[in-house]
Design a protein around this motif. Sequence first.
Motif, PDB file in Angstrom:
ATOM      1  N   UNK A   1       8.517   8.714  -5.037  1.00  0.00           N
ATOM      2  CA  UNK A   1       8.733   9.000  -3.627  1.00  0.00           C
ATOM      3  C   UNK A   1       8.760   7.732  -2.780  1.00  0.00           C
ATOM      4  N   UNK A   2       8.323   6.616  -3.344  1.00  0.00           N
ATOM      5  CA  UNK A   2       8.267   5.373  -2.583  1.00  0.00           C
ATOM      6  C   UNK A   2       7.057   5.309  -1.674  1.00  0.00           C
ATOM      7  N   UNK A   3       6.219   6.335  -1.717  1.00  0.00           N
ATOM      8  CA  UNK A   3       5.054   6.414  -0.833  1.00  0.00           C
ATOM      9  C   UNK A   3       4.089   5.262  -1.064  1.00  0.00           C
ATOM     10  N   UNK A   4       3.815   4.931  -2.321  1.00  0.00           N
ATOM     11  CA  UNK A   4       2.845   3.885  -2.605  1.00  0.00           C
ATOM     12  C   UNK A   4       3.325   2.528  -2.127  1.00  0.00           C
ATOM     13  N   UNK A   5       4.604   2.294  -2.113  1.00  0.00           N
ATOM     14  CA  UNK A   5       5.106   1.006  -1.656  1.00  0.00           C
ATOM     15  C   UNK A   5       4.772   0.766  -0.191  1.00  0.00           C
ATOM     16  N   UNK A   6       4.985   1.755   0.627  1.00  0.00           N
ATOM     17  CA  UNK A   6       4.717   1.617   2.056  1.00  0.00           C
ATOM     18  C   UNK A   6       3.228   1.407   2.295  1.00  0.00           C
ATOM     19  N   UNK A   7       2.390   2.229   1.651  1.00  0.00           N
ATOM     20  CA  UNK A   7       0.947   2.103   1.837  1.00  0.00           C
ATOM     21  C   UNK A   7       0.439   0.759   1.338  1.00  0.00           C
ATOM     22  N   UNK A   8       0.865   0.365   0.144  1.00  0.00           N
ATOM     23  CA  UNK A   8       0.396  -0.899  -0.419  1.00  0.00           C
ATOM     24  C   UNK A   8       0.897  -2.085   0.394  1.00  0.00           C
ATOM     25  N   UNK A   9       2.130  -2.023   0.866  1.00  0.00           N
ATOM     26  CA  UNK A   9       2.660  -3.119   1.679  1.00  0.00           C
ATOM     27  C   UNK A   9       1.884  -3.235   2.984  1.00  0.00           C
TER      28      UNK A   9
ATOM     29  N   UNK B   1      -1.247  -2.243   3.574  1.00  0.00           N
ATOM     30  CA  UNK B   1      -2.593  -2.735   3.291  1.00  0.00           C
ATOM     31  C   UNK B   1      -2.557  -4.226   2.960  1.00  0.00           C
ATOM     32  N   UNK B   2      -1.578  -4.643   2.181  1.00  0.00           N
ATOM     33  CA  UNK B   2      -1.461  -6.057   1.818  1.00  0.00           C
ATOM     34  C   UNK B   2      -1.218  -6.912   3.060  1.00  0.00           C
TER      35      UNK B   2
ATOM     36  N   UNK C   1     -14.528 -14.195   3.452  1.00  0.00           N
ATOM     37  CA  UNK C   1     -13.313 -13.372   3.306  1.00  0.00           C
ATOM     38  C   UNK C   1     -13.663 -12.033   2.655  1.00  0.00           C
ATOM     39  N   UNK C   2     -14.480 -12.083   1.598  1.00  0.00           N
ATOM     40  CA  UNK C   2     -14.877 -10.857   0.910  1.00  0.00           C
ATOM     41  C   UNK C   2     -15.567  -9.882   1.860  1.00  0.00           C
ATOM     42  N   UNK C   3     -16.479 -10.378   2.668  1.00  0.00           N
ATOM     43  CA  UNK C   3     -17.194  -9.524   3.614  1.00  0.00           C
ATOM     44  C   UNK C   3     -16.220  -8.872   4.610  1.00  0.00           C
ATOM     45  N   UNK C   4     -15.290  -9.654   5.079  1.00  0.00           N
ATOM     46  CA  UNK C   4     -14.322  -9.124   6.054  1.00  0.00           C
ATOM     47  C   UNK C   4     -13.434  -8.050   5.430  1.00  0.00           C
ATOM     48  N   UNK C   5     -12.996  -8.266   4.208  1.00  0.00           N
ATOM     49  CA  UNK C   5     -12.128  -7.297   3.544  1.00  0.00           C
ATOM     50  C   UNK C   5     -12.891  -6.019   3.220  1.00  0.00           C
TER      51      UNK C   5
END
Length: 178
Positions: free
Chosen positions: A103-111, A113-114, A171-175
Amino acid sequence: MKHDVDAQYMVPLSRGDQEAFRFLYAKYRVPLTRFSFYFVRSEQVAHDIVQDVFLSVWQARERFRYVRVFHSYIYRAVRNSSINYLKGNIIRQRYAQNTRAATGEWLVEEQYYAQETANVVETLVAKMPEQRHRVYMLSRYSGLKRDQIADKLCLSEKTVANHLHLALQQIRRAIEGM
């Protein structure tokens, strides 16, 4: 064959004796949960598997009149249920990945979030103290090793390692807070 100390509970269990069932459950619940945890790596899932196996024992109690070594039976049942859980979990994960990929759904969500993560990291790095900022940039963006950074900035390797540690910790704490 070794005499099973639980053999005396098999006939009463097969007749529906709840005390025999409670005894066996109390005796095996904790060690079986640990045993299942070894496979599934989740305390809750391991607990659920043990509950399901004992439910099956109760539902099929008439068969236990002929079981001679309950210990072997119950451990084998928990082992098989744990492995079946893992197999089912792998199948569900593959199905979910294939469905999202189709469905391409994961691409949008992962992009998304990244991109959000990259923005947070970029903002944090920009706000770092100057020395930590330089060390981090040389390490992560220029690909230099600690000894090379130390030479370039006239610092000790220990100081470089300390700056990198603090930067990554920040960085880890912020993420994690996202």
